[in-house]
Design a protein around this motif. Structure first.
Motif, PDB file in Angstrom:
ATOM      1  N   ARG A  73      17.056  14.408 -31.468  1.00 35.77           N
ATOM      2  CA  ARG A  73      18.141  13.611 -32.054  1.00 35.77           C
ATOM      3  C   ARG A  73      19.498  14.234 -31.736  1.00 35.77           C
ATOM      4  NH1 ARG A  73      16.756  13.679 -37.733  1.00 35.77           N
ATOM      5  NH2 ARG A  73      18.214  15.406 -37.920  1.00 35.77           N
ATOM      6  N   ALA A  74      19.579  15.530 -31.912  1.00 37.56           N
ATOM      7  CA  ALA A  74      20.837  16.232 -31.638  1.00 37.56           C
ATOM      8  C   ALA A  74      21.179  16.186 -30.154  1.00 37.56           C
ATOM      9  CB  ALA A  74      20.732  17.680 -32.113  1.00 37.56           C
ATOM     10  N   ARG A  75      20.162  16.330 -29.331  1.00 39.49           N
ATOM     11  CA  ARG A  75      20.397  16.299 -27.891  1.00 39.49           C
ATOM     12  C   ARG A  75      20.919  14.921 -27.463  1.00 39.49           C
ATOM     13  NH1 ARG A  75      15.440  17.938 -26.058  1.00 39.49           N
ATOM     14  NH2 ARG A  75      14.718  15.809 -25.745  1.00 39.49           N
ATOM     15  N   ALA A  76      20.343  13.895 -28.055  1.00 38.95           N
ATOM     16  CA  ALA A  76      20.777  12.539 -27.706  1.00 38.95           C
ATOM     17  C   ALA A  76      22.222  12.294 -28.140  1.00 38.95           C
ATOM     18  CB  ALA A  76      19.847  11.512 -28.361  1.00 38.95           C
ATOM     19  N   LEU A  77      22.547  12.745 -29.335  1.00 39.18           N
ATOM     20  CA  LEU A  77      23.914  12.552 -29.832  1.00 39.18           C
ATOM     21  C   LEU A  77      24.913  13.339 -28.983  1.00 39.18           C
ATOM     22  CD1 LEU A  77      25.777  11.287 -31.882  1.00 39.18           C
ATOM     23  CD2 LEU A  77      25.260  13.153 -33.470  1.00 39.18           C
ATOM     24  N   ASP A  78      24.546  14.557 -28.644  1.00 32.26           N
ATOM     25  CA  ASP A  78      25.406  15.362 -27.776  1.00 32.26           C
ATOM     26  C   ASP A  78      25.623  14.667 -26.436  1.00 32.26           C
ATOM     27  OD1 ASP A  78      25.643  17.267 -29.682  1.00 32.26           O
ATOM     28  OD2 ASP A  78      24.251  18.709 -28.789  1.00 32.26           O
ATOM     29  N   GLY A  79      24.566  14.080 -25.934  1.00 36.04           N
ATOM     30  CA  GLY A  79      24.678  13.382 -24.660  1.00 36.04           C
ATOM     31  C   GLY A  79      25.640  12.206 -24.740  1.00 36.04           C
ATOM     32  N   LEU A  80      25.562  11.476 -25.823  1.00 40.93           N
ATOM     33  CA  LEU A  80      26.471  10.340 -26.002  1.00 40.93           C
ATOM     34  C   LEU A  80      27.918  10.805 -26.077  1.00 40.93           C
ATOM     35  CD1 LEU A  80      24.431   8.238 -28.593  1.00 40.93           C
ATOM     36  CD2 LEU A  80      24.942   7.595 -26.238  1.00 40.93           C
ATOM     37  N   VAL A  81      28.138  11.919 -26.769  1.00 44.22           N
ATOM     38  CA  VAL A  81      29.492  12.475 -26.854  1.00 44.22           C
ATOM     39  C   VAL A  81      29.959  12.927 -25.473  1.00 44.22           C
ATOM     40  CG1 VAL A  81      30.890  14.354 -27.809  1.00 44.22           C
ATOM     41  CG2 VAL A  81      29.263  13.135 -29.284  1.00 44.22           C
TER      42      VAL A  81
ATOM     43  N   ASP B 197       0.858  -1.178   0.000  1.00 44.68           N
ATOM     44  CA  ASP B 197       0.000   0.000   0.000  1.00 44.68           C
ATOM     45  C   ASP B 197       0.896   1.230   0.000  1.00 44.68           C
ATOM     46  OD1 ASP B 197       1.059  -0.314   2.464  1.00 44.68           O
ATOM     47  OD2 ASP B 197      -0.717   0.281   3.565  1.00 44.68           O
ATOM     48  N   GLY B 198       0.269   2.384  -0.213  1.00 43.38           N
ATOM     49  CA  GLY B 198       1.052   3.592  -0.289  1.00 43.38           C
ATOM     50  C   GLY B 198       1.283   4.006  -1.723  1.00 43.38           C
ATOM     51  N   PRO B 199       2.190   4.941  -1.927  1.00 41.56           N
ATOM     52  CA  PRO B 199       2.412   5.485  -3.273  1.00 41.56           C
ATOM     53  C   PRO B 199       2.919   4.401  -4.225  1.00 41.56           C
ATOM     54  CG  PRO B 199       4.127   6.186  -1.741  1.00 41.56           C
ATOM     55  CD  PRO B 199       3.078   5.501  -0.932  1.00 41.56           C
ATOM     56  N   PRO B 200       2.554   4.513  -5.489  1.00 36.13           N
ATOM     57  CA  PRO B 200       3.003   3.519  -6.459  1.00 36.13           C
ATOM     58  C   PRO B 200       4.520   3.533  -6.582  1.00 36.13           C
ATOM     59  CG  PRO B 200       2.000   5.409  -7.543  1.00 36.13           C
ATOM     60  CD  PRO B 200       1.738   5.554  -6.084  1.00 36.13           C
ATOM     61  N   ARG B 201       5.063   2.387  -6.830  1.00 32.29           N
ATOM     62  CA  ARG B 201       6.508   2.282  -6.950  1.00 32.29           C
ATOM     63  C   ARG B 201       6.933   2.908  -8.280  1.00 32.29           C
ATOM     64  NH1 ARG B 201       6.997  -3.512  -7.251  1.00 32.29           N
ATOM     65  NH2 ARG B 201       9.078  -3.503  -6.381  1.00 32.29           N
ATOM     66  N   ARG B 202       8.056   3.569  -8.222  1.00 35.22           N
ATOM     67  CA  ARG B 202       8.526   4.323  -9.368  1.00 35.22           C
ATOM     68  C   ARG B 202       8.750   3.428 -10.591  1.00 35.22           C
ATOM     69  NH1 ARG B 202      13.855   6.057 -10.838  1.00 35.22           N
ATOM     70  NH2 ARG B 202      14.620   4.940  -9.049  1.00 35.22           N
ATOM     71  N   GLY B 203       8.108   3.779 -11.670  1.00 34.10           N
ATOM     72  CA  GLY B 203       8.269   3.011 -12.885  1.00 34.10           C
ATOM     73  C   GLY B 203       9.281   3.651 -13.802  1.00 34.10           C
ATOM     74  N   GLN B 204       9.564   3.003 -14.889  1.00 27.86           N
ATOM     75  CA  GLN B 204      10.487   3.559 -15.851  1.00 27.86           C
ATOM     76  C   GLN B 204       9.726   3.870 -17.136  1.00 27.86           C
ATOM     77  OE1 GLN B 204      14.109   0.931 -16.015  1.00 27.86           O
ATOM     78  NE2 GLN B 204      12.690  -0.545 -15.151  1.00 27.86           N
ATOM     79  N   THR B 205       9.960   5.038 -17.652  1.00 30.98           N
ATOM     80  CA  THR B 205       9.400   5.342 -18.958  1.00 30.98           C
ATOM     81  C   THR B 205      10.496   5.165 -19.992  1.00 30.98           C
ATOM     82  OG1 THR B 205       9.935   7.648 -18.570  1.00 30.98           O
ATOM     83  CG2 THR B 205       7.717   6.973 -18.051  1.00 30.98           C
ATOM     84  N   TYR B 206      10.095   4.864 -21.181  1.00 30.91           N
ATOM     85  CA  TYR B 206      11.120   4.649 -22.189  1.00 30.91           C
ATOM     86  C   TYR B 206      10.722   5.175 -23.567  1.00 30.91           C
ATOM     87  CZ  TYR B 206      14.669   2.397 -25.013  1.00 30.91           C
ATOM     88  OH  TYR B 206      15.679   2.159 -25.877  1.00 30.91           O
ATOM     89  N   ALA B 207       9.550   4.771 -24.007  1.00 30.71           N
ATOM     90  CA  ALA B 207       9.145   5.116 -25.366  1.00 30.71           C
ATOM     91  C   ALA B 207       9.177   6.626 -25.573  1.00 30.71           C
ATOM     92  CB  ALA B 207       7.744   4.575 -25.650  1.00 30.71           C
ATOM     93  N   GLY B 208       9.881   7.034 -26.604  1.00 30.98           N
ATOM     94  CA  GLY B 208       9.914   8.444 -26.960  1.00 30.98           C
ATOM     95  C   GLY B 208      10.916   9.271 -26.176  1.00 30.98           C
TER      96      GLY B 208
ATOM     97  N   ASP C 272      14.837  10.346 -24.666  1.00 30.61           N
ATOM     98  CA  ASP C 272      16.198  10.448 -25.190  1.00 30.61           C
ATOM     99  C   ASP C 272      16.907   9.096 -25.116  1.00 30.61           C
ATOM    100  OD1 ASP C 272      15.584  13.082 -25.435  1.00 30.61           O
ATOM    101  OD2 ASP C 272      17.193  13.842 -24.153  1.00 30.61           O
ATOM    102  N   ARG C 273      16.569   8.360 -24.087  1.00 29.83           N
ATOM    103  CA  ARG C 273      17.184   7.044 -23.920  1.00 29.83           C
ATOM    104  C   ARG C 273      16.993   6.158 -25.131  1.00 29.83           C
ATOM    105  NH1 ARG C 273      15.021   5.415 -18.099  1.00 29.83           N
ATOM    106  NH2 ARG C 273      16.045   3.393 -18.014  1.00 29.83           N
ATOM    107  N   GLN C 274      15.768   6.186 -25.634  1.00 28.10           N
ATOM    108  CA  GLN C 274      15.486   5.357 -26.795  1.00 28.10           C
ATOM    109  C   GLN C 274      16.289   5.824 -28.007  1.00 28.10           C
ATOM    110  OE1 GLN C 274      11.421   5.501 -28.133  1.00 28.10           O
ATOM    111  NE2 GLN C 274      11.589   3.565 -29.238  1.00 28.10           N
ATOM    112  N   VAL C 275      16.402   7.129 -28.160  1.00 24.95           N
ATOM    113  CA  VAL C 275      17.151   7.682 -29.289  1.00 24.95           C
ATOM    114  C   VAL C 275      18.633   7.345 -29.150  1.00 24.95           C
ATOM    115  CG1 VAL C 275      17.612   9.755 -30.631  1.00 24.95           C
ATOM    116  CG2 VAL C 275      15.449   9.536 -29.387  1.00 24.95           C
ATOM    117  N   ARG C 276      19.152   7.502 -27.955  1.00 22.27           N
ATOM    118  CA  ARG C 276      20.549   7.130 -27.712  1.00 22.27           C
ATOM    119  C   ARG C 276      20.800   5.679 -28.082  1.00 22.27           C
ATOM    120  NH1 ARG C 276      23.344  10.030 -23.062  1.00 22.27           N
ATOM    121  NH2 ARG C 276      24.103   7.946 -22.542  1.00 22.27           N
TER     122      ARG C 276
END
Length: 317
Positions: free
Chosen positions: A289-297, A243-254, A256-260
């Motif tokens: 796209r650019a943000r993801a590439l910059d992040g990888l660099v 009970d209590g607050p829902p456990r933190r989930g992970q989002t993915y679709a869409g 930066d992680r997916q783009v990376r």
DNA sequence: GAGGCGTGGGC
DNA sequence: TGCCCAAGCCT
């Protein structure tokens, strides 16, 4: 946040084999769990003696947030190619990223490479035995330092991973799930439950993890196969649901992680430098796209070259 | 301390 | 089908 309610304690045992356990007395959990482990432990390559400390360490990096079944083949190839830390250390970091394949979280590959370099430079090529020295290596946090010290060197440490945390939450605290983040109370409990004997403590660490992985699972737990079901606080309380607050989930679709992931997949498969135009095809939205590439660099996972070319890193960043 | 960080399998 | 989960670490 509500404080988890403790179920009624069973009568105190004369004196715990666990040694001083403060406010958590009771029958020792480790004996039945270790007995169960002796019978049911999986035969995993990093548990065999020939794996050695380096094999244990590689497996721990790969197993961070990644299931055993997906780690197995990559682990075998990795150890065959780089049987010692020094072998990996002399490679380009991009080779580690490429060999990492689709295990996910490729920064782990970079950190494992960095750890191999540090081991080669600072520790004579041997995985350090000291917990603090392990903790100082890139990619090694509280859990992994304790796991390597315990599994590779048989030392006595509280090894508190998601499996053990869940086992303790249920068996001792009587709740379905542990908190989102590891708490001081969990660390204290884990230390209190640690068998005094070093060998037994290391065995308990592996056994309690295995119990969480095979029986006391997050969903569809199989209590009828559990060696401590009769003493389990959660079971005795009637297995109340979280009970209590829902456990933190992970989002993915869409994200930066997916783009990376898509960008890096292209670079992994390519032998040499890849033109920007090729990378542009993995994602339609140019800003993201650019943000993801910059992040990888920025993370050192990708190396930009003159002329709008990109490749996996050849040099240390 | 909350969020970011990949990927794929199971239900 | 989506959602949840899988031996965390780092900022």
């Amino acid at each position: 946040m509500t404080v988890p309610t403790m179920p009624p304690k069973s009568p105190k045992s004369p004196h715990s084999v666990n040694g001083p356990v403060g406010d958590t007395p009771g029958e020792p959990l480790h004996t039945p769990v270790i007995d169960w482990f002796d019978e049911h432990a999986r035969d995993l390559p990093w548990r065999r003696p020939e794996a050695g400390p380096w094999g244990v360490m590689v497996s721990e990096f790969m197993l961070q947030q990644t299931p055993v079944s997906r780690v197995l083949p990559v682990y075998e190839q990795w150890l065959a190619r780089w049987p010692r830390p020094a072998d990996l250390a002399q490679e380009a970091p991009g080779e580690a990223v490429r060999a990492w394949g689709r295990l996910g979280y490729p920064r782990r590959a970079l950190r494992l490479h960095g750890a191999a370099v540090a081991i080669t430079e600072r520790h004579g090529g041997d995985v350090p035995t000291d917990h603090a020295q392990l903790l100082a290596l890139p990619g090694i946090g509280e859990y992994t330092a304790a796991a390597v010290a315990s599994f590779a060197y048989g030392q006595r440490h509280a090894v508190l991973d998601t499996n053990v945390r869940r086992v303790l939450a249920r068996a001792v605290t009587g709740v379905q799930y542990p908190p989102n983040a590891t708490t001081a109370a969990e660390r204290k409990l884990a230390r209190a439950l640690l068998p005094q004997d070093e060998r037994t403590a290391a065995r308990w660490a592996a056994a309690s993890m295995e119990l969480g992985a095979l029986v006391c699972t997050a969903k569809n737990e199989t209590c009828h196969r559990c060696p401590i079901a009769a003493q389990c606080a959660w079971q005795l309380a009637g297995k109340p649901e979280h009970d209590g607050p829902p456990r933190r989930g992970q989002t993915y679709a869409g994200t930066d992680r997916q783009v990376r992931g898509k960008l890096l997949a292209v670079l992994r498969e390519a032998r040499g430098p890849v033109p920007q135009a090729v990378l542009d095809r993995v994602w339609h939205e140019p800003v993201q796209r650019a943000r993801a590439l910059d992040g990888l660099v920025a993370d050192g996972l990708v190396e930009p070259l003159p002329g709008g070319l990109y490749r996996l890193p050849l040099t240390r960043s």
